[in-house]
Design an enzyme around this catalytic site. Structure first.
Site, PDB file in Angstrom:
ATOM      1  N   ARG A  29       0.822  -1.217   0.000  1.00 46.53           N
ATOM      2  CA  ARG A  29       0.000   0.000   0.000  1.00 46.53           C
ATOM      3  C   ARG A  29       0.859   1.271   0.000  1.00 46.53           C
ATOM      4  NH1 ARG A  29      -4.305  -1.771   4.622  1.00 46.53           N
ATOM      5  NH2 ARG A  29      -5.328  -3.463   3.485  1.00 46.53           N
ATOM      6  N   ARG A  33      -2.813   6.769   1.099  1.00 43.50           N
ATOM      7  CA  ARG A  33      -3.306   7.903   1.872  1.00 43.50           C
ATOM      8  C   ARG A  33      -2.276   8.579   2.767  1.00 43.50           C
ATOM      9  NH1 ARG A  33      -8.346   5.308   4.790  1.00 43.50           N
ATOM     10  NH2 ARG A  33      -6.784   3.659   5.055  1.00 43.50           N
ATOM     11  N   ARG A  42      -6.620  12.678  -5.028  1.00 46.53           N
ATOM     12  CA  ARG A  42      -7.941  12.102  -4.751  1.00 46.53           C
ATOM     13  C   ARG A  42      -8.977  13.199  -4.525  1.00 46.53           C
ATOM     14  NH1 ARG A  42      -9.601   6.960  -0.933  1.00 46.53           N
ATOM     15  NH2 ARG A  42     -11.852   7.287  -1.058  1.00 46.53           N
ATOM     16  N   ASP A  79      -7.343  -2.530  -6.728  1.00 48.17           N
ATOM     17  CA  ASP A  79      -7.981  -3.156  -5.578  1.00 48.17           C
ATOM     18  C   ASP A  79      -8.292  -4.603  -5.908  1.00 48.17           C
ATOM     19  OD1 ASP A  79     -10.656  -3.747  -3.797  1.00 48.17           O
ATOM     20  OD2 ASP A  79      -9.355  -2.285  -2.828  1.00 48.17           O
ATOM     21  N   TYR A 153     -15.563 -11.711   0.519  1.00 46.49           N
ATOM     22  CA  TYR A 153     -16.275 -10.469   0.214  1.00 46.49           C
ATOM     23  C   TYR A 153     -17.478 -10.730  -0.694  1.00 46.49           C
ATOM     24  CZ  TYR A 153     -12.410  -7.734   2.158  1.00 46.49           C
ATOM     25  OH  TYR A 153     -11.479  -7.178   2.990  1.00 46.49           O
TER      26      TYR A 153
END
Length: 344
Positions: A29, A33, A42, A79, A153
């Site tokens: 990652r 962020r 973003r 993702d 999921y």
């Protein structure tokens, strides 16, 4: 453009069985962020999923940590849940709550889904754009979710605390669950082959929830599907290294390494690196396993953790990485501290 194959790439060297000192490094990652440049883009472009399907934006995000830190690997910004979406489920992200998928597949029935594999085309364009701008010594990494984690999921329609819905279905109706797993395997192989054709040089299989299964279920729903992906990739795209990352599996790690046939093994932060080094084949490249919270803390705690990991893997091919994804509140100065220690 320079011929990238004319340059040495340390990360690929380790994946082929070489030991490098200092070890190559990238962070799971790493495009995300904790970087102000990501947050600015973003805010300009919109939501996470829109960014994944915008090749210009996704390529820029993939390259941001390479420009800032010079990591040895660039990991595709995307993702794991694009595969359920390509298989026909609706996918969206609820603010502060994470991904949602509909319809839920609580009974494993996929008959109402209409697969749209062509929707993944922008992701391959992202890869092409990144490779065109990537420094010649940097390896381009692709990835996909492993079938068990993706299935959890798809069945529940969201992430769950203990993967209860998928585990119940796998016990109650293993034939239905097998059909779901098989569909994910087939879609994943095609997806990774297309990533490779676009320029990816190694791939990682993320199995974030592999540690939630009982031993026999682990063999059935983690080992067998991952082995199928590895064998298919070896047949269709020979020579591409495959990193397996089965988070939380503890003492099952040697079994996973032996029976899936992956080229390298990602190790999470809960694993004792000294034990892992002794339990795994001496020639097997490993990746990991710094606690992401140690990177958040920085200072002497980070230095001690880094030294311990390097000492544990001093005699084997090793890629330095986190034991899971970098956290949003990680100070950039601590990433710089880490790199300074590794490259000293």
């Amino acid at each position: 453009m320079e011929n990238r194959h004319a340059f040495d790439r340390p990360l690929l060297g380790v994946l082929s069985g070489e030991r490098r000192d200092p070890p190559p490094v990238w962070l799971m990652r790493q495009a995300g962020r904790y970087l102000p440049e990501y947050r600015a883009l973003r805010a300009e472009k919109g939501g996470f999923l829109a960014l994944c399907y915008d090749p210009v934006a996704a390529a820029e995000i993939t390259l941001q940590p390479i420009r800032r830190f010079g990591f040895d690997g660039a990991i595709l910004f995307s993702d794991i849940l694009v595969i359920p979406q390509a298989l026909g489920q609706d996918l969206w992200f609820e603010t502060g709550e994470g991904p949602r998928l509909a319809p839920q597949l609580l009974d494993g029935d996929m008959s109402a889904l209409s697969p749209e594999p062509a929707m993944l085309a922008p992701i391959f364009e992202t890869v092409r754009r990144v490779v065109a701008e990537l420094p010649p010594h940097t390896t381009m990494l692709g990835f996909a979710g492993s079938p068990w984690t993706v299935a959890t999921y798809m069945v529940a329609g969201q992430g769950t605390k203990d993967q209860n819905p998928a585990r119940r279905l796998a016990y109650r109706d293993p034939a239905a669950f097998r059909r779901l797993i098989d569909a994910i395997v087939a879609a994943t192989v095609d997806y990774l082959c297309d990533q490779i054709d676009a320029g990816v040089e190694a791939v990682q299989l993320f199995d974030s929830w592999a540690g939630s299964l009982a031993p026999e279920e682990f063999k059935r729903w983690v080992i067998v599907p991952n082995r199928a992906i590895v064998e298919a990739l070896r047949s269709r795209r020979p020579g591409i290294p495959i990193i397996g990352f089965p988070k939380g599996i503890g003492e099952k790690l040697p079994v996973y390494a032996r029976e899936t046939g992956v080229d390298a093994l990602g190790i999470d932060e809960t694993m004792d690196p000294v034990w892992a080094d002794g339990a795994l084949p001496a020639s097997l490249p490993v990746q990991g396993n710094l606690d992401p919270l140690a990177l958040v803390a920085g200072g002497d705690g980070l230095a001690t953790a880094v030294a311990g990991i390097r000492a544990a893997f001093a005699k084997r091919p090793h890629i330095f990485n986190l034991g899971h994804g970098i956290l949003q509140d990680t100070p950039i100065s601590h990433v710089e501290q880490l790199l300074a220690m590794l490259r000293a």
